[in-house]
Motif scaffolding. Structure first.
Motif, PDB file in Angstrom:
ATOM      1  N   CYS A   1       4.372   0.035 -10.934  1.00  0.00           N
ATOM      2  CA  CYS A   1       3.052  -0.459 -11.330  1.00  0.00           C
ATOM      3  C   CYS A   1       3.152  -1.452 -12.487  1.00  0.00           C
ATOM      4  N   ALA A   2       2.231  -2.415 -12.476  1.00  0.00           N
ATOM      5  CA  ALA A   2       2.178  -3.382 -13.569  1.00  0.00           C
ATOM      6  C   ALA A   2       1.757  -2.714 -14.863  1.00  0.00           C
TER       7      ALA A   2
ATOM      8  N   ALA B   1       0.831  -1.200   0.000  1.00  0.00           N
ATOM      9  CA  ALA B   1       0.000   0.000   0.000  1.00  0.00           C
ATOM     10  C   ALA B   1       0.865   1.250   0.000  1.00  0.00           C
ATOM     11  N   GLU B   2       1.953   1.211   0.757  1.00  0.00           N
ATOM     12  CA  GLU B   2       2.849   2.364   0.795  1.00  0.00           C
ATOM     13  C   GLU B   2       3.535   2.571  -0.550  1.00  0.00           C
ATOM     14  N   LEU B   3       3.959   1.475  -1.195  1.00  0.00           N
ATOM     15  CA  LEU B   3       4.627   1.579  -2.488  1.00  0.00           C
ATOM     16  C   LEU B   3       3.655   2.097  -3.547  1.00  0.00           C
ATOM     17  N   PHE B   4       2.425   1.594  -3.523  1.00  0.00           N
ATOM     18  CA  PHE B   4       1.417   2.081  -4.467  1.00  0.00           C
ATOM     19  C   PHE B   4       1.146   3.565  -4.237  1.00  0.00           C
ATOM     20  N   THR B   5       1.073   3.966  -2.982  1.00  0.00           N
ATOM     21  CA  THR B   5       0.852   5.378  -2.652  1.00  0.00           C
ATOM     22  C   THR B   5       1.990   6.235  -3.200  1.00  0.00           C
ATOM     23  N   GLU B   6       3.226   5.774  -3.045  1.00  0.00           N
ATOM     24  CA  GLU B   6       4.374   6.511  -3.571  1.00  0.00           C
ATOM     25  C   GLU B   6       4.318   6.605  -5.094  1.00  0.00           C
ATOM     26  N   ALA B   7       3.859   5.525  -5.743  1.00  0.00           N
ATOM     27  CA  ALA B   7       3.751   5.538  -7.199  1.00  0.00           C
ATOM     28  C   ALA B   7       2.708   6.557  -7.656  1.00  0.00           C
ATOM     29  N   VAL B   8       1.564   6.598  -6.979  1.00  0.00           N
ATOM     30  CA  VAL B   8       0.522   7.563  -7.324  1.00  0.00           C
ATOM     31  C   VAL B   8       1.014   8.980  -7.057  1.00  0.00           C
ATOM     32  N   THR B   9       1.651   9.196  -5.917  1.00  0.00           N
ATOM     33  CA  THR B   9       2.154  10.516  -5.566  1.00  0.00           C
ATOM     34  C   THR B   9       3.189  10.997  -6.573  1.00  0.00           C
TER      35      THR B   9
ATOM     36  N   ALA C   1      -4.646  -5.986  -7.804  1.00  0.00           N
ATOM     37  CA  ALA C   1      -4.936  -5.092  -8.928  1.00  0.00           C
ATOM     38  C   ALA C   1      -5.652  -3.830  -8.469  1.00  0.00           C
ATOM     39  N   CYS C   2      -5.038  -3.104  -7.549  1.00  0.00           N
ATOM     40  CA  CYS C   2      -5.599  -1.822  -7.130  1.00  0.00           C
ATOM     41  C   CYS C   2      -5.308  -0.774  -8.204  1.00  0.00           C
ATOM     42  N   VAL C   3      -6.311   0.065  -8.485  1.00  0.00           N
ATOM     43  CA  VAL C   3      -6.223   1.008  -9.587  1.00  0.00           C
ATOM     44  C   VAL C   3      -6.481   2.418  -9.083  1.00  0.00           C
ATOM     45  N   CYS C   4      -5.694   3.360  -9.591  1.00  0.00           N
ATOM     46  CA  CYS C   4      -5.945   4.778  -9.357  1.00  0.00           C
ATOM     47  C   CYS C   4      -5.919   5.468 -10.718  1.00  0.00           C
ATOM     48  N   GLU C   5      -6.981   6.187 -11.031  1.00  0.00           N
ATOM     49  CA  GLU C   5      -7.050   6.928 -12.287  1.00  0.00           C
ATOM     50  C   GLU C   5      -6.981   8.414 -11.991  1.00  0.00           C
TER      51      GLU C   5
ATOM     52  N   GLY D   1      -6.566  15.634 -26.118  1.00  0.00           N
ATOM     53  CA  GLY D   1      -6.564  16.992 -26.650  1.00  0.00           C
ATOM     54  C   GLY D   1      -6.956  18.023 -25.633  1.00  0.00           C
ATOM     55  N   ALA D   2      -7.874  17.696 -24.741  1.00  0.00           N
ATOM     56  CA  ALA D   2      -8.301  18.621 -23.692  1.00  0.00           C
ATOM     57  C   ALA D   2      -7.584  18.354 -22.381  1.00  0.00           C
ATOM     58  N   GLY D   3      -6.863  17.271 -22.307  1.00  0.00           N
ATOM     59  CA  GLY D   3      -6.179  16.874 -21.093  1.00  0.00           C
ATOM     60  C   GLY D   3      -5.766  15.410 -21.202  1.00  0.00           C
ATOM     61  N   THR D   4      -5.412  14.855 -20.068  1.00  0.00           N
ATOM     62  CA  THR D   4      -4.876  13.496 -20.070  1.00  0.00           C
ATOM     63  C   THR D   4      -5.455  12.685 -18.917  1.00  0.00           C
ATOM     64  N   THR D   5      -5.789  11.427 -19.216  1.00  0.00           N
ATOM     65  CA  THR D   5      -6.165  10.453 -18.200  1.00  0.00           C
ATOM     66  C   THR D   5      -5.010   9.475 -18.037  1.00  0.00           C
ATOM     67  N   VAL D   6      -4.577   9.285 -16.805  1.00  0.00           N
ATOM     68  CA  VAL D   6      -3.493   8.345 -16.496  1.00  0.00           C
ATOM     69  C   VAL D   6      -4.034   7.317 -15.513  1.00  0.00           C
ATOM     70  N   ARG D   7      -4.035   6.069 -15.922  1.00  0.00           N
ATOM     71  CA  ARG D   7      -4.569   4.984 -15.089  1.00  0.00           C
ATOM     72  C   ARG D   7      -3.428   4.101 -14.616  1.00  0.00           C
ATOM     73  N   LEU D   8      -3.294   3.967 -13.298  1.00  0.00           N
ATOM     74  CA  LEU D   8      -2.228   3.162 -12.694  1.00  0.00           C
ATOM     75  C   LEU D   8      -2.818   1.908 -12.070  1.00  0.00           C
ATOM     76  N   GLN D   9      -2.261   0.758 -12.406  1.00  0.00           N
ATOM     77  CA  GLN D   9      -2.679  -0.492 -11.779  1.00  0.00           C
ATOM     78  C   GLN D   9      -1.465  -1.115 -11.109  1.00  0.00           C
ATOM     79  N   TYR D  10      -1.607  -1.407  -9.828  1.00  0.00           N
ATOM     80  CA  TYR D  10      -0.449  -1.875  -9.061  1.00  0.00           C
ATOM     81  C   TYR D  10      -0.010  -3.273  -9.443  1.00  0.00           C
ATOM     82  N   GLY D  11      -0.911  -4.231  -9.489  1.00  0.00           N
ATOM     83  CA  GLY D  11      -0.512  -5.598  -9.773  1.00  0.00           C
ATOM     84  C   GLY D  11      -1.361  -6.240 -10.835  1.00  0.00           C
TER      85      GLY D  11
END
Length: 301
Positions: A282-283, A215-223, A243-247, A291-301
């Protein structure tokens, strides 16, 4: 789509396709001999399945002592970004001046690469971006594709990423095509965050089953991703461990296909390395610029 021939670069990125053990040996031996005969180069390297390395030992005889043999499960240990880091680290430590070395490379097809359409996309992205990432280096790489394990779809896609094939495509164009596929919609129960904090990510990861260290490593990756992207206008959390995901959504455009793939100047992995750190942890890191912005989806495992 029209094929684009590559501009000349020191990086020599080749592809060998075979369907039998003797064909593998027939492709590998001349390549390794070329490396052995290249002035000023360190010993060539063969990264392949253990049974293929045994074939090479038998075929090389006494010359095998002049070749570095590495089981491919020791090299391909995770994501495409991990493969970039492995390659960059090895070249930095062992290559000759200007990155001079011969690498015979066989992926692990019964592992992550080739396991699904998504994994195939990740692998072809790696192969395409290698043409840009290693372009300044005088490295010679021969990517070995076994039709018995890789499969027709993977091989045909890989041809588009190798400059020595008629199907070669410009890497930027190819990666843009890979990233044009829309991401699956978030689930209805995704947890929204207007102002995402590290504590919120950590709590959400633990609630979704990640242990404290993960959880700490995933938090660091998102941060790290948030710091690299700039102001985030919204975020979603969902999934279950691993497979926790943060978009993340940002108004900033991220249209550089190499974002997060360029190795930092220092080998130590640290959160302040931005998207490089995120991709190493992240996996999957999916980037969609609209064009209007960017979506970045992170999946841990």
């Amino acid at each position: 789509m029209t094929s684009t021939r590559p501009a000349p670069t020191p990086f020599d990125h080749r592809m060998a396709v075979y369907g039998a053990d003797d064909e593998f040996v027939a492709a590998a031996l001349p390549f390794l001999a070329e490396g052995l005969g290249a002035p000023g180069e360190p010993p060539p390297v063969a990264i392949a399945a253990p049974d293929k390395l045994d074939l090479l030992r038998d075929a090389l005889g006494g010359d095998a002592r002049d070749i570095v043999l590495i089981p491919h499960t020791d090299w391909y240990t995770g994501s495409a970004a991990n493969a970039v880091a492995q390659g960059a680290g090895y070249l930095g430590a062992h290559a000759g001046p200007g990155g001079r070395i011969h690498l015979l490379m066989e992926p692990v097809w019964n592992g992550r690469a080739g396991r699904s359409a998504r994994e195939t996309t990740e692998w072809i992205r790696y192969e395409a971006l290698a043409n840009l990432l290693f372009a300044p280096l005088a490295t010679t790489a021969l990517c070995a594709y076994d039709t018995r394990t890789a499969g027709t779809a993977i091989i045909e896609a890989a041809r588009r990423a190798h400059p020595d094939t008629p199907a070669y495509e410009d890497p930027v164009r190819l990666t843009a095509e890979l990233d044009s596929a829309p991401l699956p919609l978030p689930p209805a129960d995704a947890e929204p965050h207007t102002h995402l904090s590290a504590d919120a990510v950590r709590r959400g990861a633990v609630a979704r089953g990640l242990g404290p260290a993960d959880a700490e490593l995933f938090t660091e990756a998102v941060t790290a991703a948030v710091a690299a992207l700039g102001p985030v206008t919204g975020a979603l959390l969902w999934g279950e461990a691993p497979a926790c995901v943060c978009e993340l959504r940002t108004s900033r455009r991220v249209d550089d296909p190499l974002a997060g793939f360029v190795p930092p100047s220092t080998p130590e992995l640290a959160p302040d390395q931005g998207l490089w750190f995120t991709r190493q942890v992240c996996a999957y890191v999916d980037v969609r610029d609209d064009g209007a912005g960017t979506t970045v989806r992170l999946q841990y495992g």
